[in-house]
Design a protein around this motif. Structure first.
Motif, PDB file in Angstrom:
ATOM      1  N   THR A 151       0.806  -1.171   0.143  1.00 17.45           N
ATOM      2  CA  THR A 151      -0.044   0.188   0.072  1.00 17.45           C
ATOM      3  C   THR A 151       0.882   1.326  -0.069  1.00 17.45           C
ATOM      4  O   THR A 151       0.341   2.448  -0.093  1.00 17.45           O
ATOM      5  N   ARG A 152       2.128   1.267   0.197  1.00 15.28           N
ATOM      6  CA  ARG A 152       2.957   2.330   0.116  1.00 15.28           C
ATOM      7  C   ARG A 152       3.830   2.401  -0.976  1.00 15.28           C
ATOM      8  O   ARG A 152       4.915   2.910  -1.017  1.00 15.28           O
ATOM      9  N   LEU A 153       3.422   2.259  -2.269  1.00 23.28           N
ATOM     10  CA  LEU A 153       4.196   2.407  -3.465  1.00 23.28           C
ATOM     11  C   LEU A 153       4.442   3.868  -3.548  1.00 23.28           C
ATOM     12  O   LEU A 153       3.483   4.605  -3.669  1.00 23.28           O
ATOM     13  N   PRO A 154       5.634   3.997  -3.928  1.00 26.90           N
ATOM     14  CA  PRO A 154       6.025   5.427  -4.506  1.00 26.90           C
ATOM     15  C   PRO A 154       5.196   6.286  -5.405  1.00 26.90           C
ATOM     16  O   PRO A 154       4.618   5.571  -6.201  1.00 26.90           O
ATOM     17  N   ALA A 155       5.104   7.633  -5.566  1.00 30.16           N
ATOM     18  CA  ALA A 155       4.009   8.197  -6.479  1.00 30.16           C
ATOM     19  C   ALA A 155       4.688   7.870  -7.936  1.00 30.16           C
ATOM     20  O   ALA A 155       4.098   7.765  -8.922  1.00 30.16           O
ATOM     21  N   ALA A 156       6.140   7.715  -8.025  1.00 30.56           N
ATOM     22  CA  ALA A 156       6.800   7.376  -9.375  1.00 30.56           C
ATOM     23  C   ALA A 156       7.049   6.055  -9.379  1.00 30.56           C
ATOM     24  O   ALA A 156       7.843   5.577  -8.679  1.00 30.56           O
ATOM     25  N   LEU A 157       6.131   5.349 -10.328  1.00 26.44           N
ATOM     26  CA  LEU A 157       6.272   3.938 -10.746  1.00 26.44           C
ATOM     27  C   LEU A 157       6.287   3.626 -11.962  1.00 26.44           C
ATOM     28  O   LEU A 157       5.732   4.356 -12.976  1.00 26.44           O
ATOM     29  N   GLY A 158       7.248   2.770 -12.273  1.00 27.92           N
ATOM     30  CA  GLY A 158       7.651   2.170 -13.831  1.00 27.92           C
ATOM     31  C   GLY A 158       7.256   0.828 -13.770  1.00 27.92           C
ATOM     32  O   GLY A 158       7.448   0.090 -12.733  1.00 27.92           O
ATOM     33  N   LEU A 159       6.952   0.216 -14.824  1.00 26.90           N
ATOM     34  CA  LEU A 159       6.784  -1.189 -15.072  1.00 26.90           C
ATOM     35  C   LEU A 159       7.611  -1.545 -16.333  1.00 26.90           C
ATOM     36  O   LEU A 159       7.318  -1.244 -17.390  1.00 26.90           O
ATOM     37  N   VAL A 160       8.358  -2.905 -15.934  1.00 33.20           N
ATOM     38  CA  VAL A 160       8.905  -3.575 -17.135  1.00 33.20           C
ATOM     39  C   VAL A 160       8.212  -4.899 -17.227  1.00 33.20           C
ATOM     40  O   VAL A 160       8.471  -5.568 -16.128  1.00 33.20           O
ATOM     41  N   LEU A 161       7.909  -5.357 -18.313  1.00 32.46           N
ATOM     42  CA  LEU A 161       7.339  -6.655 -18.410  1.00 32.46           C
ATOM     43  C   LEU A 161       8.063  -7.700 -19.426  1.00 32.46           C
ATOM     44  O   LEU A 161       8.443  -7.121 -20.598  1.00 32.46           O
ATOM     45  N   THR A 162       8.271  -8.825 -19.220  1.00 29.74           N
ATOM     46  CA  THR A 162       8.906  -9.618 -20.249  1.00 29.74           C
ATOM     47  C   THR A 162       7.809 -10.452 -20.745  1.00 29.74           C
ATOM     48  O   THR A 162       6.658 -10.571 -20.018  1.00 29.74           O
ATOM     49  N   HIS A 163       7.743 -10.761 -22.096  1.00 29.39           N
ATOM     50  CA  HIS A 163       6.484 -11.587 -22.558  1.00 29.39           C
ATOM     51  C   HIS A 163       6.868 -12.428 -23.740  1.00 29.39           C
ATOM     52  O   HIS A 163       8.027 -12.101 -24.309  1.00 29.39           O
ATOM     53  N   SER A 164       6.352 -13.179 -24.145  1.00 29.69           N
ATOM     54  CA  SER A 164       6.423 -14.262 -25.155  1.00 29.69           C
ATOM     55  C   SER A 164       5.703 -14.021 -26.338  1.00 29.69           C
ATOM     56  O   SER A 164       6.287 -14.430 -27.589  1.00 29.69           O
TER      57      SER A 164
END
Length: 173
Positions: A100-113
């Motif tokens: 519940t305490r994720l910072p305001a600046a969030l990034g997301l990197v996903l690997t996929h097939s």
């Protein structure tokens, strides 16, 4: 006057090592910490993959091993992991729901097939955290170890650096 350097964390779940490889490369680029998520549910090699796919289709979230990474005090975070059956891997979903305490600046990197960009996975993750990510990147599993991914990771890293600096400035530092 000294300028504070933003503190960024990477939270990573990786079953095959693809996502972990990207997390390590980003950590080197940004000189930041990597925290791994763990679950015992998918530990068995062959059956672990079957169970992971089944859980993903059913929306069943695995228990994460505690304690979860403590990212209190970080200005930004990058969540990194695979896509399973069109959505972020269930350990990532569980983490995003539990933390519940994720910072305001969030990034997301996903690997996929799947050769198609995982837009459904990005949308699901944004729905879970309740806001858009400041930076996103998707890397095909077969491209993870190719040199041309380095430029995309560098661009993502720069976006995260700028967003985390902005978050830091908004906090009044």
């Amino acid at each position: 006057m000294l300028q504070k350097v933003p503190k960024i964390a990477i939270i990573c779940y990786s079953k095959t090592g693809h996502s972990r490889n990207l997390a390590e490369r980003l950590a080197l680029m940004l000189d930041i910490d990597v925290f791994d998520l763990h679950t015992k549910r998918y530990g068995m090699p062959f059956f672990g993959f079957l169970r992971a796919g089944f859980d993903s289709v059913q929306g069943k979230l695995p228990p994460l091993q505690h304690p979860l990474p403590d990212i209190a005090g970080y200005d930004a975070a990058i969540i990194c992991g695979p896509v399973w059956t069109s959505y972020p891997a269930t350990p990532l979903i569980n983490y995003m729901q539990e933390e519940t305490r994720l910072p305001a600046a969030l990034g997301l990197v996903l690997t996929h097939s799947d050769p198609k960009r995982p837009d459904d996975a990005f949308a699901k993750a944004e729905q879970i955290v309740g806001r858009p990510f400041v930076a996103v990147e998707a890397v095909l599993d077969k491209e993870v170890f190719l040199p041309d991914v380095e430029g995309r990771l560098a661009a993502f890293a720069e976006d995260m650096r700028l967003a985390s600096q902005g978050a830091l400035n908004m906090s009044g530092w």
